[in-house]
Design an enzyme around this catalytic site. Sequence first.
Site, mmCIF file in Angstrom:
data_model
loop_
_atom_site.group_PDB
_atom_site.id
_atom_site.type_symbol
_atom_site.label_atom_id
_atom_site.label_comp_id
_atom_site.label_asym_id
_atom_site.label_seq_id
_atom_site.Cartn_x
_atom_site.Cartn_y
_atom_site.Cartn_z
ATOM 1 N N ALA A 66 -1.841 11.014 -2.002
ATOM 2 C CA ALA A 66 -0.888 10.843 -3.098
ATOM 3 C C ALA A 66 -1.311 9.629 -3.928
ATOM 4 C CB ALA A 66 0.518 10.642 -2.551
ATOM 5 N N GLY A 112 -1.028 13.542 1.347
ATOM 6 C CA GLY A 112 -0.436 14.646 0.602
ATOM 7 C C GLY A 112 -1.394 15.805 0.383
ATOM 8 N N GLU A 115 -1.216 17.770 3.488
ATOM 9 C CA GLU A 115 0.104 18.410 3.497
ATOM 10 C C GLU A 115 0.136 19.622 2.570
ATOM 11 O OE1 GLU A 115 3.334 15.011 4.533
ATOM 12 O OE2 GLU A 115 2.065 14.575 2.778
ATOM 13 N N GLU A 135 -0.870 7.817 6.592
ATOM 14 C CA GLU A 135 0.289 7.119 6.048
ATOM 15 C C GLU A 135 0.737 5.904 6.853
ATOM 16 O OE1 GLU A 135 0.595 11.228 4.180
ATOM 17 O OE2 GLU A 135 -0.122 10.349 6.046
#
Length: 260
Positions: A66, A112, A115, A135
């Site tokens: 991200a 992300g 994900e 993360e």
Amino acid sequence: MNYENLLVSKSNGIAQITINRPKKLNALNKATIQELHKAFDTLESDLSVETIIVTGSGDKAFVAGADIAEFAHFSVEEGANLARAGQEMLFNFVENLATPVIAAVNGFALGGGLELAMACHFRIASNNAKMGLPEVSLGVIPGYGGTQRLPQLVGKGKAMELIMTAGMISAEEAKECGLVNHVVSQEELLPLAEKIASKIMRNSSVAIAAAIKAVNANFEDGVNGFDIEIEEFGKCFGTEDFEEGTTAFLEKRKPNFSGN
């Protein structure tokens, strides 16, 4: 449709979405997530599209995470809202599309990015791919479904290790633990995705949509997946595709499915 951060193409029933932020290693910012939602939504409504392939531009990254700069100073409430909105707009949305979505992971799929790949219906990877959820090294946890989908795919113990170490695994390791289905060279990645998509497209799109719904039901809280399977199985009997499929089988010919 024109997109700032995506390239979208269609050919012979296969759509390809390429996340196109190579200078940022295709990192997911708010604008890109919104564009991805729009692209998936548009393609889902396009009757000429039977499968969707998602990949990243360049040869370094699928999606390298991200865009941290966007949320580094968020409050508790803003952080929760970010995760909630992202899950609803993109990750859960992709998982529940009736159109099959294949992630072609070409390089780094981190945070992300992994994900997003896990929200797709299945994944194939190039042999230079690296995957992980880093993360906790930033003092946060995966917020776009990573803590839920990774254990579903690789098991609780392996997922715990990957999340807690913030480490990366190779494409071959990802294949060994069930995170990806196939590993090939970068040159072979998109041709393989298209080959698999073509195999999918020989079958009933109505039945495939029902199968996606039934499989996903097993992972929904408070939902009995067997009941959904029975319900979707029964619905198939009222479709033109079921009539065509069974008739073609009995007549020893290939079916010509209408998608109804």
